[in-house]
Design a protein around this motif. Structure first.
Motif, short mmCIF file in Angstrom:
data_model
loop_
_atom_site.label_atom_id
_atom_site.label_comp_id
_atom_site.label_asym_id
_atom_site.label_seq_id
_atom_site.Cartn_x
_atom_site.Cartn_y
_atom_site.Cartn_z
N ALA A 26 9.36 1.22 -9.50
CA ALA A 26 10.35 1.14 -8.43
C ALA A 26 10.51 2.48 -7.74
O ALA A 26 10.56 2.57 -6.50
CB ALA A 26 11.68 0.64 -8.98
N ASP A 27 10.60 3.56 -8.53
CA ASP A 27 10.71 4.90 -7.95
C ASP A 27 9.51 5.20 -7.05
O ASP A 27 9.66 5.71 -5.93
CB ASP A 27 10.78 5.96 -9.05
CG ASP A 27 12.10 5.96 -9.81
OD1 ASP A 27 13.08 5.38 -9.30
OD2 ASP A 27 12.14 6.55 -10.91
N ALA A 28 8.32 4.88 -7.56
CA ALA A 28 7.10 5.16 -6.80
C ALA A 28 7.04 4.33 -5.53
O ALA A 28 6.59 4.80 -4.48
CB ALA A 28 5.87 4.88 -7.67
N ALA A 29 7.49 3.08 -5.60
CA ALA A 29 7.50 2.22 -4.42
C ALA A 29 8.43 2.78 -3.35
O ALA A 29 8.10 2.81 -2.16
CB ALA A 29 7.91 0.80 -4.80
N VAL A 30 9.62 3.20 -3.75
CA VAL A 30 10.58 3.77 -2.81
C VAL A 30 9.97 4.98 -2.09
O VAL A 30 10.05 5.11 -0.85
CB VAL A 30 11.88 4.18 -3.53
CG1 VAL A 30 12.77 5.02 -2.63
CG2 VAL A 30 12.63 2.94 -4.01
N GLU A 31 9.37 5.87 -2.84
CA GLU A 31 8.79 7.07 -2.26
C GLU A 31 7.62 6.74 -1.34
O GLU A 31 7.48 7.34 -0.26
CB GLU A 31 8.32 8.01 -3.38
CG GLU A 31 9.46 8.57 -4.23
CD GLU A 31 8.95 9.28 -5.48
OE1 GLU A 31 7.71 9.33 -5.67
OE2 GLU A 31 9.78 9.78 -6.26
N ALA A 32 6.77 5.79 -1.75
CA ALA A 32 5.61 5.43 -0.93
C ALA A 32 6.02 4.76 0.37
O ALA A 32 5.44 5.02 1.42
CB ALA A 32 4.69 4.51 -1.73
N VAL A 33 7.03 3.90 0.31
CA VAL A 33 7.52 3.25 1.52
C VAL A 33 8.14 4.28 2.45
O VAL A 33 7.95 4.24 3.67
CB VAL A 33 8.51 2.12 1.17
CG1 VAL A 33 9.21 1.60 2.42
CG2 VAL A 33 7.77 0.97 0.47
N ALA A 34 8.87 5.21 1.89
CA ALA A 34 9.45 6.28 2.71
C ALA A 34 8.36 7.11 3.39
O ALA A 34 8.55 7.62 4.50
CB ALA A 34 10.34 7.17 1.86
N ALA A 35 7.21 7.22 2.72
CA ALA A 35 6.09 7.99 3.28
C ALA A 35 5.32 7.20 4.33
O ALA A 35 4.50 7.77 5.05
CB ALA A 35 5.15 8.42 2.15
N GLY A 36 5.57 5.87 4.40
CA GLY A 36 4.92 5.08 5.44
C GLY A 36 4.21 3.83 4.99
O GLY A 36 3.67 3.09 5.82
N ALA A 37 4.17 3.54 3.70
CA ALA A 37 3.54 2.31 3.23
C ALA A 37 4.33 1.10 3.71
O ALA A 37 5.57 1.12 3.70
CB ALA A 37 3.45 2.31 1.71
N THR A 38 3.63 0.05 4.10
CA THR A 38 4.29 -1.15 4.61
C THR A 38 4.13 -2.35 3.68
O THR A 38 4.60 -3.44 4.00
CB THR A 38 3.74 -1.51 5.99
OG1 THR A 38 2.32 -1.65 5.92
CG2 THR A 38 4.08 -0.41 7.00
#
Length: 242
Positions: A26-38
């Motif tokens: 969950a932490d990694a998903a939040v960070e990746a989405v914030a970086a631009g992952a859709t």
């Protein structure tokens, strides 16, 4: 579209940055989405760190991620998580919390049955077509090919010098995905050359610690988010958005 592949079959032995537990994912998903992952793709893990299709583990993992991000979340149905095809279908049909989509490797025994079980439950199917397998030929005659969410053109050539040629050959074999959207990606040494090719061709792609542990300059990536941020540069997102 840039999908983040958070962990894959990797685990603690591959480094502290690879997320394994539901909370870490969950932490990694939040960070990746914030970086631009859709979009998010992940491999749920058993308590001992192995890929699993367990309904309980899947539910806990999906709930943890969805509580914090709103993008689609998908999982693997790889045969290594449940080698016997009938048991794999039974696992999928037993899921109580459903992912938005799930990848099905078309060269694996039981792929059609697993895909049908997912579709029956309203789960989108990512048809995983690996280079170096008969997946493309099987998919070409599949009665389900028009029903999948998208085709994952998965380039298994890890050589940076030849991966682009392998990717082009795979795309030729796929005949532009038989009308379905195509997500093109590579792995290890081929990850970045194939991602750049996807950008030039205007195809969706993915990046994350499943596909590579390294940044384009060869340095060790410290997170999925770092890979996503670099992927957007390599893919040419800034130029496309300007």
């Amino acid at each position: 579209m840039v999908q983040v592949c958070l962990n894959g079959a990797r685990g603690a032995v591959d480094g502290w940055m690879v997320p394994v537990s539901p909370g870490a994912l969950a932490d990694a998903a939040v960070e990746a989405v914030a970086a631009g992952a859709t979009d998010v793709h992940l491999h749920p893990k058993s308590p001992c760190g192995h890929d699993t299709l367990s309904p309980r583990v899947l539910a806990v993992t999906l709930d943890a991620i969805r509580a914090r991000v709103s993008v689609p979340v998908g999982v693997t149905t790889g045969a290594w998580a449940e080698p016997e095809p009938a048991a794999r279908v039974e696992r999928v049909r037993g899921w109580t919390v459903l992912p938005d989509h799930a990848s099905v490797n078309w060269h694996e025994p039981g792929a059609e049955e697993v895909a049908a079980a997912l579709l029956d439950q309203g789960v989108g199917v990512e048809a995983g077509i690996w280079s170096g397998t008969d997946g493309a030929a099987r998919f070409a005659v599949s009665p389900l090919r028009a029903k999948v969410l998208r085709v994952l053109a998965e380039v298994t050539d890890p050589d940076a010098d030849t991966a682009e040629a392998s990717a082009r050959a795979l795309l030729t074999d796929l005949h532009t995905g038989h009308g379905r959207p195509v997500l093109l990606h590579g792995e290890d040494g081929g990850a970045w050359p194939v991602l750049r090719l996807a950008g030039r061709l205007g195809l969706a792609t993915r990046i994350g610690l499943e596909d590579t542990l390294l940044l384009p300059d060869g340095q060790r990536a410290l997170s999925n988010a770092q890979l996503v941020a670099e992927a957007l540069v390599q893919y040419g997102w800034a130029q496309r958005s300007s």
